[in-house]
Design an enzyme around this catalytic site. Structure first.
Site, mmCIF file in Angstrom:
data_model
loop_
_atom_site.group_PDB
_atom_site.id
_atom_site.type_symbol
_atom_site.label_atom_id
_atom_site.label_comp_id
_atom_site.label_asym_id
_atom_site.label_seq_id
_atom_site.Cartn_x
_atom_site.Cartn_y
_atom_site.Cartn_z
ATOM 1 N N ASN A 1 0.840 -1.195 0.000
ATOM 2 C CA ASN A 1 0.000 0.000 0.000
ATOM 3 C C ASN A 1 0.882 1.255 0.000
ATOM 4 O OD1 ASN A 1 -2.327 1.502 -0.114
ATOM 5 N ND2 ASN A 1 -2.758 1.364 2.060
ATOM 6 N N ASP B 1 -1.191 -10.107 -4.358
ATOM 7 C CA ASP B 1 -2.482 -9.644 -3.879
ATOM 8 C C ASP B 1 -3.499 -9.973 -4.965
ATOM 9 O OD1 ASP B 1 -4.748 -8.337 -3.033
ATOM 10 O OD2 ASP B 1 -3.718 -6.480 -2.507
ATOM 11 N N ASN C 1 -6.752 -9.888 -4.515
ATOM 12 C CA ASN C 1 -7.980 -9.119 -4.287
ATOM 13 C C ASN C 1 -9.216 -10.009 -4.330
ATOM 14 O OD1 ASN C 1 -7.581 -6.283 -3.646
ATOM 15 N ND2 ASN C 1 -6.462 -6.212 -5.571
#
Length: 191
Positions: free
Chosen positions: A11, A150, A152
């Site tokens: 992030n 990731d 998601n």
């Protein structure tokens, strides 16, 4: 001989560095580290994040500044580093990097999130449809692959808090979970 691989979604690499990422990477003592959502450009990385935890970084930056991006940090120089998979809409977002070591490929992948808008959820579905045959080609190639990243997508109820209340949210939609189940149960990938 072991091979220690770690992965994490940052992030933002600069933000992560302010929260202890560099010390964590040192303690992780990895041979290879995949990171996603670096949210940086080459100029942001230069002089600061090329080497982390004793590992040399290889990057796939998003064209859009402050967005997406993936990296792989390696103790040993890869034989080859590949970025992107050949679809501009996906590749421009800096979502795929592969480090090749002999017959082993280590991939850092960042699948789109569909949570920001319906158009992004549709793009996520397009990526899922487009990338599944790519994954099948990988398996058929005879190479050994490790895909970290990731995705998601929370695969099962044990992968998410409040599963019932999230069933209509991007990342836990039934069609997303079915797609991931198909990769594991039909296509031959192992979680």
């Amino acid at each position: 001989m072991g091979f220690r691989l770690v992965t994490l979604n940052l992030n933002g690499i600069r933000s992560a560095a302010n929260k202890g990422f560099l010390d964590w990477a040192e303690r992780a003592a990895a041979d290879c580290m995949g990171v996603q959502e670096i949210k940086a450009q080459a100029s942001d990385v230069s002089g600061r994040f090329e080497n982390v935890g004793g590992l040399q970084g290889h990057f796939h930056f998003a064209q859009k500044k402050g967005y997406s991006g993936v990296a792989i940090y390696c103790k040993r120089q890869p034989d080859e580093v590949r970025t992107g998979l050949g679809w501009a809409a996906f590749d421009e977002e800096g979502r795929y990097i592969e480090a090749r070591f002999g017959e082993l490929s280590v991939i850092s992948l960042y699948l789109p999130s569909g949570s920001s808008a319906e158009v992004r959820q549709q793009f996520k579905f397009e990526v899922m449809d487009w990338i599944r045959p790519k994954f099948a080609e990988m398996l058929a190639s005879g190479r050994k692959y490790v895909i970290c990243g990731d995705w998601n997508i929370a695969h099962t109820a044990m992968d998410i808090r409040n599963a019932k209340s999230n069933e209509k949210n991007s990342g836990f939609l039934p069609e997303e979970r079915r797609w991931l189940s198909a990769l594991l149960e039909q296509d031959g990938w192992v979680d």
